[in-house]
Design an enzyme around this catalytic site. Sequence first.
Site, PDB file in Angstrom:
ATOM      1  N   ILE A   1       6.360   7.098 -10.401  1.00 47.25           N
ATOM      2  CA  ILE A   1       6.093   5.519  -9.776  1.00 47.25           C
ATOM      3  C   ILE A   1       5.379   4.896 -11.483  1.00 47.25           C
ATOM      4  O   ILE A   1       3.949   5.116 -11.623  1.00 47.25           O
ATOM      5  CB  ILE A   1       5.024   6.076  -8.500  1.00 47.25           C
ATOM      6  CG1 ILE A   1       5.445   7.006  -7.912  1.00 47.25           C
ATOM      7  CG2 ILE A   1       5.149   4.613  -8.157  1.00 47.25           C
ATOM      8  CD1 ILE A   1       4.456   7.270  -6.409  1.00 47.25           C
ATOM      9  N   ALA A   2       5.687   3.590 -10.830  1.00 50.39           N
ATOM     10  CA  ALA A   2       5.371   2.135 -11.375  1.00 50.39           C
ATOM     11  C   ALA A   2       5.677   2.114 -12.997  1.00 50.39           C
ATOM     12  O   ALA A   2       4.724   1.369 -13.883  1.00 50.39           O
ATOM     13  CB  ALA A   2       4.548   2.181 -11.352  1.00 50.39           C
ATOM     14  N   ALA A   3       6.089   3.247 -13.560  1.00 53.03           N
ATOM     15  CA  ALA A   3       6.341   3.414 -15.022  1.00 53.03           C
ATOM     16  C   ALA A   3       6.448   1.627 -15.462  1.00 53.03           C
ATOM     17  O   ALA A   3       6.708   1.748 -16.471  1.00 53.03           O
ATOM     18  CB  ALA A   3       6.625   4.346 -15.534  1.00 53.03           C
ATOM     19  N   GLY A   4       8.406   1.791 -14.813  1.00 55.12           N
ATOM     20  CA  GLY A   4       8.827   1.006 -15.307  1.00 55.12           C
ATOM     21  C   GLY A   4       7.952  -0.686 -15.087  1.00 55.12           C
ATOM     22  O   GLY A   4       8.396  -1.033 -15.227  1.00 55.12           O
ATOM     23  N   ASP A   5       7.198  -0.700 -13.759  1.00 55.18           N
ATOM     24  CA  ASP A   5       6.908  -2.165 -13.670  1.00 55.18           C
ATOM     25  C   ASP A   5       5.320  -2.181 -15.023  1.00 55.18           C
ATOM     26  O   ASP A   5       5.110  -3.431 -15.421  1.00 55.18           O
ATOM     27  CB  ASP A   5       5.890  -1.945 -11.842  1.00 55.18           C
ATOM     28  CG  ASP A   5       6.361  -1.775 -10.979  1.00 55.18           C
ATOM     29  OD1 ASP A   5       7.704  -2.346 -10.950  1.00 55.18           O
ATOM     30  OD2 ASP A   5       5.816  -0.544  -9.905  1.00 55.18           O
TER      31      ASP A   5
ATOM     32  N   ALA B   1       1.409   5.774 -18.040  1.00 52.93           N
ATOM     33  CA  ALA B   1       1.245   6.151 -16.488  1.00 52.93           C
ATOM     34  C   ALA B   1       1.644   7.157 -16.216  1.00 52.93           C
ATOM     35  O   ALA B   1       2.130   7.383 -14.685  1.00 52.93           O
ATOM     36  CB  ALA B   1       2.612   4.281 -15.871  1.00 52.93           C
TER      37      ALA B   1
ATOM     38  N   ARG C   1       0.220  10.492 -14.689  1.00 54.28           N
ATOM     39  CA  ARG C   1      -1.194   9.756 -14.174  1.00 54.28           C
ATOM     40  C   ARG C   1      -0.410   9.786 -12.370  1.00 54.28           C
ATOM     41  O   ARG C   1       0.908   9.312 -13.036  1.00 54.28           O
ATOM     42  CB  ARG C   1      -2.111   9.018 -14.479  1.00 54.28           C
ATOM     43  CG  ARG C   1      -2.267   8.797 -15.450  1.00 54.28           C
ATOM     44  CD  ARG C   1      -3.221   8.205 -16.225  1.00 54.28           C
ATOM     45  NE  ARG C   1      -4.426   7.932 -16.929  1.00 54.28           N
ATOM     46  CZ  ARG C   1      -4.274   6.581 -18.077  1.00 54.28           C
ATOM     47  NH1 ARG C   1      -4.571   5.595 -17.636  1.00 54.28           N
ATOM     48  NH2 ARG C   1      -4.874   6.972 -18.727  1.00 54.28           N
TER      49      ARG C   1
ATOM     50  N   MET D   1      16.100   3.360 -19.683  1.00 54.32           N
ATOM     51  CA  MET D   1      17.453   3.976 -19.563  1.00 54.32           C
ATOM     52  C   MET D   1      16.428   5.369 -19.179  1.00 54.32           C
ATOM     53  O   MET D   1      16.659   6.537 -20.019  1.00 54.32           O
ATOM     54  CB  MET D   1      17.799   4.635 -20.425  1.00 54.32           C
ATOM     55  CG  MET D   1      19.301   3.578 -20.873  1.00 54.32           C
ATOM     56  SD  MET D   1      19.976   2.942 -21.567  1.00 54.32           S
ATOM     57  CE  MET D   1      22.090   4.283 -21.758  1.00 54.32           C
ATOM     58  N   GLY D   2      15.095   5.725 -18.946  1.00 51.36           N
ATOM     59  CA  GLY D   2      14.181   7.032 -19.079  1.00 51.36           C
ATOM     60  C   GLY D   2      13.980   7.217 -19.839  1.00 51.36           C
ATOM     61  O   GLY D   2      13.675   6.131 -20.892  1.00 51.36           O
TER      62      GLY D   2
ATOM     63  N   ILE E   1       0.660  -1.089  -0.275  1.00 54.13           N
ATOM     64  CA  ILE E   1       0.121   0.218  -0.086  1.00 54.13           C
ATOM     65  C   ILE E   1       0.987   1.100  -0.207  1.00 54.13           C
ATOM     66  O   ILE E   1       1.324   1.351   0.524  1.00 54.13           O
ATOM     67  CB  ILE E   1      -0.964  -0.005   1.830  1.00 54.13           C
ATOM     68  CG1 ILE E   1      -1.621  -1.076   1.471  1.00 54.13           C
ATOM     69  CG2 ILE E   1      -1.429   1.387   1.109  1.00 54.13           C
ATOM     70  CD1 ILE E   1      -2.579  -1.560  -0.690  1.00 54.13           C
ATOM     71  N   ASP E   2       0.594   1.836  -1.271  1.00 56.57           N
ATOM     72  CA  ASP E   2       1.624   3.197  -1.093  1.00 56.57           C
ATOM     73  C   ASP E   2       1.408   4.698  -0.455  1.00 56.57           C
ATOM     74  O   ASP E   2      -0.443   4.818  -0.844  1.00 56.57           O
ATOM     75  CB  ASP E   2       2.050   3.423  -2.406  1.00 56.57           C
ATOM     76  CG  ASP E   2       2.898   2.961  -3.697  1.00 56.57           C
ATOM     77  OD1 ASP E   2       3.230   1.818  -2.733  1.00 56.57           O
ATOM     78  OD2 ASP E   2       2.611   2.835  -4.687  1.00 56.57           O
TER      79      ASP E   2
ATOM     80  N   GLY F   1       5.611  -6.288  -7.535  1.00 63.92           N
ATOM     81  CA  GLY F   1       5.105  -7.374  -8.090  1.00 63.92           C
ATOM     82  C   GLY F   1       3.350  -7.203  -8.085  1.00 63.92           C
ATOM     83  O   GLY F   1       3.203  -7.456  -9.836  1.00 63.92           O
TER      84      GLY F   1
END
Length: 308
Positions: free
Chosen positions: A251-255, A285, A288, A224-225, A15-16, A44
Amino acid sequence: MTHQKKLVVLGSTNIDHILNVPYFLAPGETLSAHQYQVAMGGKGANQAVAAGRAGANIQFITALGDDHFGQDALDQFQTDGIDTSLIKIIPHEKTGVALIFVNDEGENMIGIHAGANAHVTPQMLANHWDAIESADALLMQLEIPIETIQQATNHANEHGVLVALNPAPARPLPDELLSKINIITPNETEAEILTGIKVDSAGSAIQASKILHDKGVTVVIITMGKLGAWVSENGVGHLIPGFKVDAIDTIAAGDTFNGVLMTALLEGLPLQETIRKAHAAAAIAVTRKGAQPSIPWASEIDDFLMNH
Ligand code: RIB
């Protein structure tokens, strides 16, 4: 009807608690936030949600606390099209927590407390070998105990299941584990910790990829961003640029990238196209706020790709 390939995501749920602040605090400083948000997260869970919303046949293995956050997370996963039958609720334990600062540039700093995630142990996994064996691909990150990742990798490997690892948060990994990973997706920091090479250009990405290939990894994708993703397959690499958008929260862009990448791969898309789709989802993502609230659905990814 064609059989839809199955993805198993094994990993954490958090929970963030997110504070949007003008800049990152210095030690001893107190700062008023523009906004406070509580949202579903965890690497995950974010990757499972990204896959579910992108249309994957996905089963998620995680552990939740017996608090109301755990129940909220379970409800959310079901809404997102995830098979939750293997999720365990841990009595007298809290759902994992992440405390996150986001600055005005959209960058973040994250501290986590494992809570129920620490219970995703090899013993818990022992009840779920058949789920891993019957999967076409297994996707993992590093917010659960490393022994669990190692055992799941061994098992998937023995049964010919494709193993993908997003090595986040950054930490060194044993060669024995890396030798069994088919696809690895570090960002620049994680690639540096795994290889000792500071990745900031095509030249350094080639060097880092070579080290990972030499350890036995078949496909290396270094995110690489703003530059995009360096993709190296069988030693041949190239940069696939991302989409230019105004990022407000990464947050969570990589996920999102990882969940959509694996979904598209299991749909049979060529690697180049899977990366384009994953880039599109991550681009949405970052426009937002929050982790799971920011993750797009398949129709949003398709619309974005049509317009870019
Ligand atoms: O990758 C982003 C995630 O990292 C957040 O959702 C937070 O929970 C941490 O796990």
